[in-house]
Design a protein around this motif. Structure first.
Motif, PDB file in Angstrom:
ATOM      1  N   PHE A  69      63.917  80.733 -32.665  1.00 24.80           N
ATOM      2  CA  PHE A  69      64.612  80.272 -31.470  1.00 24.80           C
ATOM      3  C   PHE A  69      64.155  80.975 -30.197  1.00 24.80           C
ATOM      4  O   PHE A  69      64.148  80.378 -29.130  1.00 24.80           O
ATOM      5  CB  PHE A  69      66.123  80.400 -31.649  1.00 24.80           C
ATOM      6  CG  PHE A  69      66.658  79.452 -32.673  1.00 24.80           C
ATOM      7  CD1 PHE A  69      66.683  78.094 -32.428  1.00 24.80           C
ATOM      8  CD2 PHE A  69      67.105  79.907 -33.889  1.00 24.80           C
ATOM      9  CE1 PHE A  69      67.152  77.203 -33.373  1.00 24.80           C
ATOM     10  CE2 PHE A  69      67.578  79.031 -34.846  1.00 24.80           C
ATOM     11  CZ  PHE A  69      67.604  77.680 -34.590  1.00 24.80           C
ATOM     12  N   THR A  70      63.763  82.215 -30.296  1.00 24.99           N
ATOM     13  CA  THR A  70      63.263  82.928 -29.116  1.00 24.99           C
ATOM     14  C   THR A  70      61.980  82.276 -28.622  1.00 24.99           C
ATOM     15  O   THR A  70      61.835  81.995 -27.424  1.00 24.99           O
ATOM     16  CB  THR A  70      63.025  84.415 -29.438  1.00 24.99           C
ATOM     17  OG1 THR A  70      64.256  84.996 -29.864  1.00 24.99           O
ATOM     18  CG2 THR A  70      62.497  85.158 -28.230  1.00 24.99           C
ATOM     19  N   LYS A  71      61.065  82.011 -29.527  1.00 24.50           N
ATOM     20  CA  LYS A  71      59.800  81.368 -29.163  1.00 24.50           C
ATOM     21  C   LYS A  71      60.041  79.959 -28.623  1.00 24.50           C
ATOM     22  O   LYS A  71      59.448  79.551 -27.629  1.00 24.50           O
ATOM     23  CB  LYS A  71      58.891  81.320 -30.392  1.00 24.50           C
ATOM     24  CG  LYS A  71      57.503  80.825 -30.116  1.00 24.50           C
ATOM     25  CD  LYS A  71      56.641  80.917 -31.376  1.00 24.50           C
ATOM     26  CE  LYS A  71      55.246  80.413 -31.124  1.00 24.50           C
ATOM     27  NZ  LYS A  71      54.391  80.529 -32.318  1.00 24.50           N
ATOM     28  N   TYR A  72      60.943  79.229 -29.258  1.00 22.10           N
ATOM     29  CA  TYR A  72      61.260  77.872 -28.811  1.00 22.10           C
ATOM     30  C   TYR A  72      61.857  77.887 -27.402  1.00 22.10           C
ATOM     31  O   TYR A  72      61.462  77.097 -26.538  1.00 22.10           O
ATOM     32  CB  TYR A  72      62.223  77.197 -29.786  1.00 22.10           C
ATOM     33  CG  TYR A  72      62.654  75.833 -29.333  1.00 22.10           C
ATOM     34  CD1 TYR A  72      61.776  74.754 -29.408  1.00 22.10           C
ATOM     35  CD2 TYR A  72      63.916  75.615 -28.800  1.00 22.10           C
ATOM     36  CE1 TYR A  72      62.155  73.501 -28.963  1.00 22.10           C
ATOM     37  CE2 TYR A  72      64.302  74.368 -28.359  1.00 22.10           C
ATOM     38  CZ  TYR A  72      63.426  73.309 -28.444  1.00 22.10           C
ATOM     39  OH  TYR A  72      63.800  72.075 -27.998  1.00 22.10           O
ATOM     40  N   ALA A  73      62.797  78.785 -27.161  1.00 20.49           N
ATOM     41  CA  ALA A  73      63.445  78.859 -25.846  1.00 20.49           C
ATOM     42  C   ALA A  73      62.437  79.210 -24.756  1.00 20.49           C
ATOM     43  O   ALA A  73      62.455  78.619 -23.668  1.00 20.49           O
ATOM     44  CB  ALA A  73      64.578  79.878 -25.875  1.00 20.49           C
ATOM     45  N   GLU A  74      61.546  80.161 -25.032  1.00 23.25           N
ATOM     46  CA  GLU A  74      60.518  80.527 -24.050  1.00 23.25           C
ATOM     47  C   GLU A  74      59.594  79.350 -23.756  1.00 23.25           C
ATOM     48  O   GLU A  74      59.230  79.102 -22.615  1.00 23.25           O
ATOM     49  CB  GLU A  74      59.714  81.735 -24.528  1.00 23.25           C
ATOM     50  CG  GLU A  74      60.450  83.044 -24.394  1.00 23.25           C
ATOM     51  CD  GLU A  74      60.839  83.362 -22.956  1.00 23.25           C
ATOM     52  OE1 GLU A  74      60.010  83.198 -22.037  1.00 23.25           O
ATOM     53  OE2 GLU A  74      61.992  83.785 -22.753  1.00 23.25           O
ATOM     54  N   SER A  75      59.225  78.626 -24.792  1.00 24.06           N
ATOM     55  CA  SER A  75      58.360  77.458 -24.632  1.00 24.06           C
ATOM     56  C   SER A  75      59.033  76.391 -23.771  1.00 24.06           C
ATOM     57  O   SER A  75      58.416  75.800 -22.884  1.00 24.06           O
ATOM     58  CB  SER A  75      58.009  76.893 -26.011  1.00 24.06           C
ATOM     59  OG  SER A  75      57.366  75.650 -25.896  1.00 24.06           O
ATOM     60  N   GLN A  76      60.313  76.147 -24.016  1.00 20.10           N
ATOM     61  CA  GLN A  76      61.048  75.156 -23.240  1.00 20.10           C
ATOM     62  C   GLN A  76      61.210  75.596 -21.792  1.00 20.10           C
ATOM     63  O   GLN A  76      61.119  74.786 -20.868  1.00 20.10           O
ATOM     64  CB  GLN A  76      62.416  74.889 -23.880  1.00 20.10           C
ATOM     65  CG  GLN A  76      62.324  74.196 -25.215  1.00 20.10           C
ATOM     66  CD  GLN A  76      61.664  72.843 -25.102  1.00 20.10           C
ATOM     67  OE1 GLN A  76      62.155  71.950 -24.416  1.00 20.10           O
ATOM     68  NE2 GLN A  76      60.541  72.676 -25.767  1.00 20.10           N
ATOM     69  N   LYS A  77      61.445  76.882 -21.592  1.00 20.20           N
ATOM     70  CA  LYS A  77      61.584  77.414 -20.230  1.00 20.20           C
ATOM     71  C   LYS A  77      60.281  77.233 -19.452  1.00 20.20           C
ATOM     72  O   LYS A  77      60.296  76.787 -18.304  1.00 20.20           O
ATOM     73  CB  LYS A  77      61.982  78.895 -20.303  1.00 20.20           C
ATOM     74  CG  LYS A  77      62.295  79.522 -18.971  1.00 20.20           C
ATOM     75  CD  LYS A  77      63.004  80.858 -19.141  1.00 20.20           C
ATOM     76  CE  LYS A  77      62.041  81.988 -19.232  1.00 20.20           C
ATOM     77  NZ  LYS A  77      62.710  83.311 -19.203  1.00 20.20           N
ATOM     78  N   GLU A  78      59.177  77.563 -20.086  1.00 21.17           N
ATOM     79  CA  GLU A  78      57.871  77.388 -19.435  1.00 21.17           C
ATOM     80  C   GLU A  78      57.589  75.915 -19.149  1.00 21.17           C
ATOM     81  O   GLU A  78      57.098  75.561 -18.077  1.00 21.17           O
ATOM     82  CB  GLU A  78      56.774  77.984 -20.312  1.00 21.17           C
ATOM     83  CG  GLU A  78      56.822  79.491 -20.375  1.00 21.17           C
ATOM     84  CD  GLU A  78      55.906  80.084 -21.438  1.00 21.17           C
ATOM     85  OE1 GLU A  78      55.118  79.331 -22.060  1.00 21.17           O
ATOM     86  OE2 GLU A  78      55.991  81.304 -21.655  1.00 21.17           O
ATOM     87  N   GLY A  79      57.902  75.060 -20.105  1.00 20.78           N
ATOM     88  CA  GLY A  79      57.678  73.629 -19.919  1.00 20.78           C
ATOM     89  C   GLY A  79      58.524  73.045 -18.800  1.00 20.78           C
ATOM     90  O   GLY A  79      58.046  72.222 -18.009  1.00 20.78           O
ATOM     91  N   MET A  80      59.782  73.464 -18.701  1.00 21.39           N
ATOM     92  CA  MET A  80      60.655  72.962 -17.648  1.00 21.39           C
ATOM     93  C   MET A  80      60.182  73.459 -16.281  1.00 21.39           C
ATOM     94  O   MET A  80      60.181  72.709 -15.308  1.00 21.39           O
ATOM     95  CB  MET A  80      62.097  73.404 -17.905  1.00 21.39           C
ATOM     96  CG  MET A  80      63.095  72.809 -16.933  1.00 21.39           C
ATOM     97  SD  MET A  80      63.176  70.982 -16.935  1.00 21.39           S
ATOM     98  CE  MET A  80      63.882  70.691 -18.546  1.00 21.39           C
ATOM     99  N   ALA A  81      59.754  74.706 -16.201  1.00 20.75           N
ATOM    100  CA  ALA A  81      59.231  75.233 -14.929  1.00 20.75           C
ATOM    101  C   ALA A  81      57.990  74.465 -14.502  1.00 20.75           C
ATOM    102  O   ALA A  81      57.844  74.098 -13.326  1.00 20.75           O
ATOM    103  CB  ALA A  81      58.909  76.720 -15.069  1.00 20.75           C
ATOM    104  N   GLN A  82      57.124  74.177 -15.451  1.00 18.41           N
ATOM    105  CA  GLN A  82      55.911  73.411 -15.148  1.00 18.41           C
ATOM    106  C   GLN A  82      56.272  71.995 -14.691  1.00 18.41           C
ATOM    107  O   GLN A  82      55.741  71.502 -13.713  1.00 18.41           O
ATOM    108  CB  GLN A  82      55.006  73.362 -16.373  1.00 18.41           C
ATOM    109  CG  GLN A  82      53.692  72.658 -16.120  1.00 18.41           C
ATOM    110  CD  GLN A  82      52.789  72.667 -17.354  1.00 18.41           C
ATOM    111  OE1 GLN A  82      53.219  72.986 -18.457  1.00 18.41           O
ATOM    112  NE2 GLN A  82      51.548  72.322 -17.146  1.00 18.41           N
TER     113      GLN A  82
END
Length: 64
Positions: free
Chosen positions: A45-58
């Motif tokens: 979940f930590t990796k998933y959350a970071e990935s989603q955060k980066e994707g949303m910022a992009q």
């Protein structure tokens, strides 16, 4: 039991994005996915959350 799923949502507060009106504005967004019971047990979940955060910022063209 293999067909059990749940929805996993991550909600974001996005500041200064043009999509929400530009500098000085705040908008809200979410990513929601369905996840199976087996996927839930294997998820990082930590990796998933970071990935989603980066994707949303992009997507919103703002810094993470």
């Amino acid at each position: 039991m293999d067909n059990i799923t749940m929805s996993l949502g991550i909600y974001f507060e996005v500041k200064d994005a043009e999509i929400y009106g530009g500098e000085g504005t705040v908008g809200y967004a979410a990513t929601i996915v369905d996840i199976s019971l087996s996927g839930l047990q294997k998820a990082d979940f930590t990796k998933y959350a970071e990935s989603q955060k980066e994707g949303m910022a992009q997507f919103c063209h703002v810094p993470v």
